[in-house]
Design a protein around this motif. Structure first.
Motif, PDB file in Angstrom:
ATOM      1  N   HIS A   2     -60.088  -3.948  85.077  1.00 33.50           N
ATOM      2  CA  HIS A   2     -60.803  -4.116  86.336  1.00 33.50           C
ATOM      3  C   HIS A   2     -61.502  -5.457  86.381  1.00 33.50           C
ATOM      4  O   HIS A   2     -61.655  -6.065  87.443  1.00 33.50           O
ATOM      5  N   ALA A   3     -61.913  -5.941  85.238  1.00 37.12           N
ATOM      6  CA  ALA A   3     -62.574  -7.250  85.170  1.00 37.12           C
ATOM      7  C   ALA A   3     -61.609  -8.386  85.500  1.00 37.12           C
ATOM      8  O   ALA A   3     -62.036  -9.483  85.870  1.00 37.12           O
ATOM      9  N   SER A   4     -60.297  -8.121  85.397  1.00 36.22           N
ATOM     10  CA  SER A   4     -59.310  -9.170  85.675  1.00 36.22           C
ATOM     11  C   SER A   4     -59.152  -9.460  87.158  1.00 36.22           C
ATOM     12  O   SER A   4     -58.536 -10.457  87.537  1.00 36.22           O
ATOM     13  N   LYS A   5     -59.680  -8.563  88.018  1.00 39.07           N
ATOM     14  CA  LYS A   5     -59.627  -8.735  89.478  1.00 39.07           C
ATOM     15  C   LYS A   5     -58.201  -8.758  90.016  1.00 39.07           C
ATOM     16  O   LYS A   5     -57.931  -9.282  91.089  1.00 39.07           O
ATOM     17  N   GLN A   6     -57.263  -8.162  89.271  1.00 41.48           N
ATOM     18  CA  GLN A   6     -55.867  -8.152  89.706  1.00 41.48           C
ATOM     19  C   GLN A   6     -55.476  -6.870  90.430  1.00 41.48           C
ATOM     20  O   GLN A   6     -54.357  -6.743  90.884  1.00 41.48           O
ATOM     21  N   GLY A   7     -56.381  -5.958  90.547  1.00 38.38           N
ATOM     22  CA  GLY A   7     -56.054  -4.676  91.156  1.00 38.38           C
ATOM     23  C   GLY A   7     -55.686  -3.653  90.099  1.00 38.38           C
ATOM     24  O   GLY A   7     -55.098  -3.990  89.066  1.00 38.38           O
ATOM     25  N   LEU A   8     -56.052  -2.402  90.345  1.00 40.19           N
ATOM     26  CA  LEU A   8     -55.834  -1.338  89.375  1.00 40.19           C
ATOM     27  C   LEU A   8     -55.147  -0.172  90.080  1.00 40.19           C
ATOM     28  O   LEU A   8     -55.656   0.355  91.074  1.00 40.19           O
ATOM     29  N   LEU A   9     -53.983   0.224  89.563  1.00 44.07           N
ATOM     30  CA  LEU A   9     -53.221   1.340  90.121  1.00 44.07           C
ATOM     31  C   LEU A   9     -53.331   2.525  89.168  1.00 44.07           C
ATOM     32  O   LEU A   9     -52.803   2.489  88.057  1.00 44.07           O
ATOM     33  N   PRO A  56     -50.997  -0.911  86.122  1.00 45.98           N
ATOM     34  CA  PRO A  56     -50.921   0.548  86.205  1.00 45.98           C
ATOM     35  C   PRO A  56     -51.530   1.228  84.986  1.00 45.98           C
ATOM     36  O   PRO A  56     -51.283   0.825  83.847  1.00 45.98           O
ATOM     37  N   LEU A  57     -52.344   2.253  85.232  1.00 41.03           N
ATOM     38  CA  LEU A  57     -52.884   3.095  84.169  1.00 41.03           C
ATOM     39  C   LEU A  57     -52.584   4.549  84.525  1.00 41.03           C
ATOM     40  O   LEU A  57     -52.636   4.927  85.697  1.00 41.03           O
ATOM     41  N   VAL A  58     -52.276   5.340  83.506  1.00 40.68           N
ATOM     42  CA  VAL A  58     -52.012   6.768  83.718  1.00 40.68           C
ATOM     43  C   VAL A  58     -53.255   7.541  83.302  1.00 40.68           C
ATOM     44  O   VAL A  58     -53.871   7.250  82.269  1.00 40.68           O
ATOM     45  N   THR A  59     -53.618   8.551  84.114  1.00 37.84           N
ATOM     46  CA  THR A  59     -54.876   9.247  83.841  1.00 37.84           C
ATOM     47  C   THR A  59     -54.817  10.709  84.252  1.00 37.84           C
ATOM     48  O   THR A  59     -54.036  11.086  85.129  1.00 37.84           O
ATOM     49  N   TYR A  60     -55.635  11.516  83.606  1.00 38.03           N
ATOM     50  CA  TYR A  60     -55.783  12.923  83.994  1.00 38.03           C
ATOM     51  C   TYR A  60     -57.066  13.473  83.383  1.00 38.03           C
ATOM     52  O   TYR A  60     -57.638  12.864  82.461  1.00 38.03           O
TER      53      TYR A  60
END
Length: 281
Positions: free
Chosen positions: A94-101, A211-215
């Motif tokens: 998130h600190a990279s400011k590139q967007g988070l999916l 992209p990050l996978v989460t649950y």
């Protein structure tokens, strides 16, 4: 009324109802069996029955947790989170400011996962409006109470997702939904050629989002939940759409492997068969 229960009793009642549903042997049971047989061909029939019954009980727990997530105060819901695995990935990317999916499959309690991320970021989530008349306004209100923006699955909504990611924002998607044929690509899921969404891949390619996978994993004995955050398979960044969607499915598979019983196996994931394949359902 369900939201008046505590977590232990809501989960207990949900598992009881799930167990009854298994004994009634209806459509959900039939779909669960078929999914487990093709996804875990190494299991014998007794093992399929045991995992299927466990899965439907966990789905019952999820169903009765949802009213709690919708009606309880946000702080009370978030207090159920006992552990966060991979939080450093959020801070890093998130600190990279590139967007988070954020890719959140039908595993564990996805409503709590959504609340968790909405409490940390200004984010948007893709959703399908419910079929029940009058329910959409209520769902939008409870899911956006932390400031989360709900984006409908139409052309205008998709354009909005691209815009958010280009601005370095955060969005959430359920990656294991069955897409329309025009929005999907066949890729292996548990080794089965499966119609898979291309939206996540296109969002990554056009915006450079990570992209990050989460649950949210349900812990034993009503102890609460563990938020799990992991990097998606590196192939998702590939410009080859077939390789990218295959990596998406593999990312989901690896999360399911952590706790197969908490995956929603009664969902007809294979209902849109690959060309030439025999329909499963």
């Amino acid at each position: 009324m369900i939201s008046l229960l505590d977590l232990k009793n809501a989960q207990g009642l949900g598992r009881l109802l799930g167990g009854i549903a298994w004994k009634l042997n209806g459509r959900a049971v039939d779909t669960t069996r078929k999914n487990l047989r093709v996804c875990y061909p190494e299991l014998n029939e007794e093992q399929v029955e045991a995992l299927g019954r466990h899965s439907l009980r966990e789905t019952g727990a999820t169903a009765l947790e949802i009213p709690l997530m919708w009606e309880w105060r946000t702080e009370k819901c978030l207090d159920l989170i006992r552990e966060i695995e991979g939080e450093e990935l959020l801070n890093k990317y998130h600190a990279s400011k590139q967007g988070l999916l954020l890719l959140a499959p039908h595993l564990g309690n996805w409503e709590l996962a959504g609340l968790f991320f909405a409490s940390k970021y200004k984010m948007a989530a893709l959703y399908s409006p419910p079929n029940q008349a009058g329910l959409e306004k209520y769902i939008k209100n409870v899911r956006s109470r932390n400031g989360s923006e709900l984006v409908a699955t139409d052309r205008r909504g998709i354009v909005r997702l691209f815009s958010i990611l280009k601005d370095g924002g955060v969005i959430g998607i359920l990656p294991d939904q069955v897409p329309p044929k025009e929005s999907g690509e066949v890729a292996p899921f548990f080794g089965i050629p499966t119609m898979t969404m291309t939206l996540a891949s296109k969002l990554i390619h056009k915006t450079g989002a990570t992209p990050l996978v989460t649950y949210a994993q349900r812990l034993p004995a009503a102890a609460g939940f563990k938020i799990v955050i992991r990097e998606a398979e590196p192939g998702m960044a590939s410009r080859d759409i077939a390789e990218s969607v295959a990596a998406l499915n593999l990312s989901v598979e690896k999360c399911i492997a952590d706790n197969p019983a908490q995956y929603q196996w009664e969902y007809k994931r294979f209902r849109r068969a690959a060309p030439g394949a025999t329909p499963l359902y």
